[in-house]
Motif scaffolding. Structure first.
Motif, PDB file in Angstrom:
ATOM      1  N   GLU A  65       0.823  -1.207   0.000  1.00 39.59           N
ATOM      2  CA  GLU A  65       0.000   0.000   0.000  1.00 39.59           C
ATOM      3  C   GLU A  65       0.861   1.263   0.000  1.00 39.59           C
ATOM      4  O   GLU A  65       0.427   2.305  -0.460  1.00 39.59           O
ATOM      5  N   MET A  66       2.082   1.146   0.510  1.00 41.61           N
ATOM      6  CA  MET A  66       2.973   2.297   0.597  1.00 41.61           C
ATOM      7  C   MET A  66       3.862   2.465  -0.629  1.00 41.61           C
ATOM      8  O   MET A  66       4.130   3.577  -1.058  1.00 41.61           O
ATOM      9  N   ILE A  67       4.328   1.333  -1.187  1.00 40.91           N
ATOM     10  CA  ILE A  67       5.321   1.367  -2.258  1.00 40.91           C
ATOM     11  C   ILE A  67       4.844   0.520  -3.431  1.00 40.91           C
ATOM     12  O   ILE A  67       4.391  -0.613  -3.245  1.00 40.91           O
ATOM     13  N   SER A  68       4.968   1.057  -4.621  1.00 38.03           N
ATOM     14  CA  SER A  68       4.643   0.322  -5.838  1.00 38.03           C
ATOM     15  C   SER A  68       5.734   0.580  -6.873  1.00 38.03           C
ATOM     16  O   SER A  68       6.067   1.734  -7.148  1.00 38.03           O
ATOM     17  N   ASN A  69       6.280  -0.486  -7.401  1.00 35.63           N
ATOM     18  CA  ASN A  69       7.340  -0.378  -8.413  1.00 35.63           C
ATOM     19  C   ASN A  69       8.505   0.503  -7.971  1.00 35.63           C
ATOM     20  O   ASN A  69       9.101   1.203  -8.777  1.00 35.63           O
ATOM     21  N   GLY A  70       8.795   0.496  -6.679  1.00 30.23           N
ATOM     22  CA  GLY A  70       9.924   1.261  -6.162  1.00 30.23           C
ATOM     23  C   GLY A  70       9.631   2.709  -5.863  1.00 30.23           C
ATOM     24  O   GLY A  70      10.508   3.452  -5.442  1.00 30.23           O
ATOM     25  N   ASP A  71       8.385   3.132  -6.064  1.00 29.14           N
ATOM     26  CA  ASP A  71       7.983   4.510  -5.783  1.00 29.14           C
ATOM     27  C   ASP A  71       7.015   4.543  -4.617  1.00 29.14           C
ATOM     28  O   ASP A  71       6.116   3.701  -4.523  1.00 29.14           O
ATOM     29  N   VAL A  72       7.197   5.519  -3.742  1.00 34.93           N
ATOM     30  CA  VAL A  72       6.256   5.689  -2.638  1.00 34.93           C
ATOM     31  C   VAL A  72       4.973   6.263  -3.216  1.00 34.93           C
ATOM     32  O   VAL A  72       4.982   7.322  -3.852  1.00 34.93           O
ATOM     33  N   ILE A  73       3.871   5.543  -3.005  1.00 38.25           N
ATOM     34  CA  ILE A  73       2.588   5.994  -3.552  1.00 38.25           C
ATOM     35  C   ILE A  73       1.638   6.497  -2.478  1.00 38.25           C
ATOM     36  O   ILE A  73       0.705   7.220  -2.772  1.00 38.25           O
ATOM     37  N   GLU A  74       1.888   6.092  -1.233  1.00 40.34           N
ATOM     38  CA  GLU A  74       1.041   6.556  -0.134  1.00 40.34           C
ATOM     39  C   GLU A  74       1.865   6.601   1.140  1.00 40.34           C
ATOM     40  O   GLU A  74       2.535   5.633   1.473  1.00 40.34           O
ATOM     41  N   CYS A  75       1.820   7.712   1.821  1.00 42.85           N
ATOM     42  CA  CYS A  75       2.551   7.820   3.088  1.00 42.85           C
ATOM     43  C   CYS A  75       1.648   8.248   4.229  1.00 42.85           C
ATOM     44  O   CYS A  75       2.107   8.378   5.355  1.00 42.85           O
ATOM     45  N   SER A  76       0.370   8.439   3.959  1.00 44.86           N
ATOM     46  CA  SER A  76      -0.576   8.830   4.994  1.00 44.86           C
ATOM     47  C   SER A  76      -0.922   7.621   5.855  1.00 44.86           C
ATOM     48  O   SER A  76      -1.550   6.662   5.390  1.00 44.86           O
ATOM     49  N   LYS A  77      -0.526   7.690   7.095  1.00 44.34           N
ATOM     50  CA  LYS A  77      -0.797   6.590   8.025  1.00 44.34           C
ATOM     51  C   LYS A  77      -2.297   6.346   8.142  1.00 44.34           C
ATOM     52  O   LYS A  77      -2.754   5.206   8.123  1.00 44.34           O
ATOM     53  N   GLN A  78      -3.060   7.400   8.216  1.00 46.64           N
ATOM     54  CA  GLN A  78      -4.506   7.281   8.358  1.00 46.64           C
ATOM     55  C   GLN A  78      -5.128   6.581   7.148  1.00 46.64           C
ATOM     56  O   GLN A  78      -5.958   5.682   7.303  1.00 46.64           O
ATOM     57  N   GLN A  79      -4.728   6.977   5.940  1.00 47.45           N
ATOM     58  CA  GLN A  79      -5.282   6.367   4.719  1.00 47.45           C
ATOM     59  C   GLN A  79      -4.958   4.871   4.653  1.00 47.45           C
ATOM     60  O   GLN A  79      -5.816   4.056   4.333  1.00 47.45           O
ATOM     61  N   ILE A  80      -3.729   4.541   4.951  1.00 50.21           N
ATOM     62  CA  ILE A  80      -3.300   3.142   4.875  1.00 50.21           C
ATOM     63  C   ILE A  80      -4.026   2.312   5.932  1.00 50.21           C
ATOM     64  O   ILE A  80      -4.534   1.227   5.636  1.00 50.21           O
ATOM     65  N   LEU A  81      -4.108   2.822   7.153  1.00 51.78           N
ATOM     66  CA  LEU A  81      -4.782   2.084   8.225  1.00 51.78           C
ATOM     67  C   LEU A  81      -6.268   1.902   7.939  1.00 51.78           C
ATOM     68  O   LEU A  81      -6.830   0.843   8.223  1.00 51.78           O
ATOM     69  N   GLU A  82      -6.908   2.905   7.374  1.00 47.87           N
ATOM     70  CA  GLU A  82      -8.329   2.774   7.017  1.00 47.87           C
ATOM     71  C   GLU A  82      -8.523   1.641   6.018  1.00 47.87           C
ATOM     72  O   GLU A  82      -9.416   0.815   6.165  1.00 47.87           O
TER      73      GLU A  82
END
Length: 140
Positions: free
Chosen positions: A113-130
């Motif tokens: 959820e945070m990294i795709s193909n070596g690129d950070v795509i999401e760093c929001s803790k709230q978004q990822i946890l939801e």
């Protein structure tokens, strides 16, 4: 970001999680990982958390009995990678009541959820946890 791979290693040097974002032949991975792990584990707390390995810049951080190791391009910002590792650890801390080793599929999912193909795509803790909570709530 140009993340090459992400490793989660215990203090005995055993790889618990590995995620590669560039092509590294499977037969070369164990040797490369063991060299990097040995270098990270042999460093003292007074040494910085960055080292050079072949064409990679390796950034690592120790939390409790686990080492989080990330290899990136030589031009990458080390402090940004340390922050990424810290963010990942904080999210894992929110996700797990037990030991992380019993839920490696969830740890992989959070990383995806945070990294795709070596690129950070999401760093929001709230978004990822939801998203993680929603997915795992549906499974139970």
């Amino acid at each position: 970001m140009a993340i090459k791979f992400f490793l989660l290693v215990n203090i005995r040097g055993k790889t618990r999680l590995s995620q590669y974002y560039e092509s590294v032949p499977f037969d070369e991975r164990p040797t490369m990982e063991s060299e990097i792990i040995r270098k990270c584990l042999s460093r003292t707390e007074n040494q910085c958390s960055f080292l050079e390995f072949k064409d990679y810049k390796v950034v690592y951080r120790k939390y409790a009995s686990l080492f989080f190791i990330v290899a990136v391009d030589a031009s990458e910002n080390e402090l940004a990678i340390l922050e990424l590792i810290h963010n990942y650890v904080e999210i894992l801390d929110c996700c797990f009541e037990d030991v992380i080793m019993f839920n490696l599929d969830k740890a992989h999912f959070v990383l995806d959820e945070m990294i795709s193909n070596g690129d950070v795509i999401e760093c929001s803790k709230q978004q990822i946890l939801e998203f993680v909570n929603l997915l795992y709530k549906q499974e139970s």
